[in-house]
Motif scaffolding. Structure first.
Motif, PDB file in Angstrom:
ATOM      1  N   THR A   7       0.854  -1.178   0.000  1.00 37.82           N
ATOM      2  CA  THR A   7       0.000   0.000   0.000  1.00 37.82           C
ATOM      3  C   THR A   7       0.893   1.231   0.000  1.00 37.82           C
ATOM      4  OG1 THR A   7      -0.120  -0.010   2.410  1.00 37.82           O
ATOM      5  CG2 THR A   7      -1.867  -1.172   1.226  1.00 37.82           C
ATOM      6  N   ALA A  12      -4.024  -0.295   4.557  1.00 41.62           N
ATOM      7  CA  ALA A  12      -5.245  -0.996   4.153  1.00 41.62           C
ATOM      8  C   ALA A  12      -5.796  -1.785   5.329  1.00 41.62           C
ATOM      9  CB  ALA A  12      -4.948  -1.933   2.987  1.00 41.62           C
ATOM     10  N   LEU A  41      -1.599  -1.015  -4.126  1.00 40.24           N
ATOM     11  CA  LEU A  41      -2.790  -0.214  -3.857  1.00 40.24           C
ATOM     12  C   LEU A  41      -2.337   1.220  -3.644  1.00 40.24           C
ATOM     13  CD1 LEU A  41      -4.468  -2.614  -1.274  1.00 40.24           C
ATOM     14  CD2 LEU A  41      -4.857  -2.536  -3.732  1.00 40.24           C
ATOM     15  N   LYS A  42      -2.862   2.135  -4.462  1.00 42.28           N
ATOM     16  CA  LYS A  42      -2.416   3.523  -4.399  1.00 42.28           C
ATOM     17  C   LYS A  42      -3.615   4.466  -4.381  1.00 42.28           C
ATOM     18  CE  LYS A  42       1.632   2.529  -7.245  1.00 42.28           C
ATOM     19  NZ  LYS A  42       2.352   2.900  -8.470  1.00 42.28           N
ATOM     20  N   LYS A  53      -8.930   5.427  -6.496  1.00 35.53           N
ATOM     21  CA  LYS A  53      -8.144   4.310  -5.977  1.00 35.53           C
ATOM     22  C   LYS A  53      -7.544   3.551  -7.151  1.00 35.53           C
ATOM     23  CE  LYS A  53     -10.375   5.313  -2.129  1.00 35.53           C
ATOM     24  NZ  LYS A  53     -11.280   6.427  -2.025  1.00 35.53           N
TER      25      LYS A  53
END
Length: 99
Positions: A7, A12, A41-42, A53
């Motif tokens: 992440t 997260a 995940l950004k 997202k």
């Protein structure tokens, strides 16, 4: 299969991580020679209040690498779209190898 989830600039929740791990395990039904998988995940830095997202998935198999990047308003939706696209890539590649 080892799934590496990273992440960027946020933490997260456990439910999202477990959901991604569970879904990525299903990838072995389409390709059994997976070397490694990375899920990124950004949060997209937009001036608006609602940030997009971004989910990026990279899968390595012998002599090939698959990469998918999708964006939406939630990580769940982004991941579902990316995973579906990844499955299509893996299936097409496997069909090419058989033919």
């Amino acid at each position: 299969m080892n799934v590496n989830i990273q992440t960027v600039n946020f933490n997260a929740d456990k439910k999202l991580i477990e959901s991604i791990n569970h879904k990525m395990e299903k990838l072995t039904t389409f390709q059994d020679r997976i070397i490694g998988t990375d899920v990124y995940l950004k949060l997209d830095n937009i001036v608006h209040n609602i940030k997009d997202k971004i989910v990026e998935i990279r899968v390595q198999v012998p002599r090939h690498s698959f990469f998918v990047k999708t964006t939406s308003k939630s990580f769940e939706e982004s991941f579902e779209n990316a995973f579906d696209s990844l499955v299509n890539q893996v299936k097409k590649r496997k069909e090419k190898m058989i033919a």
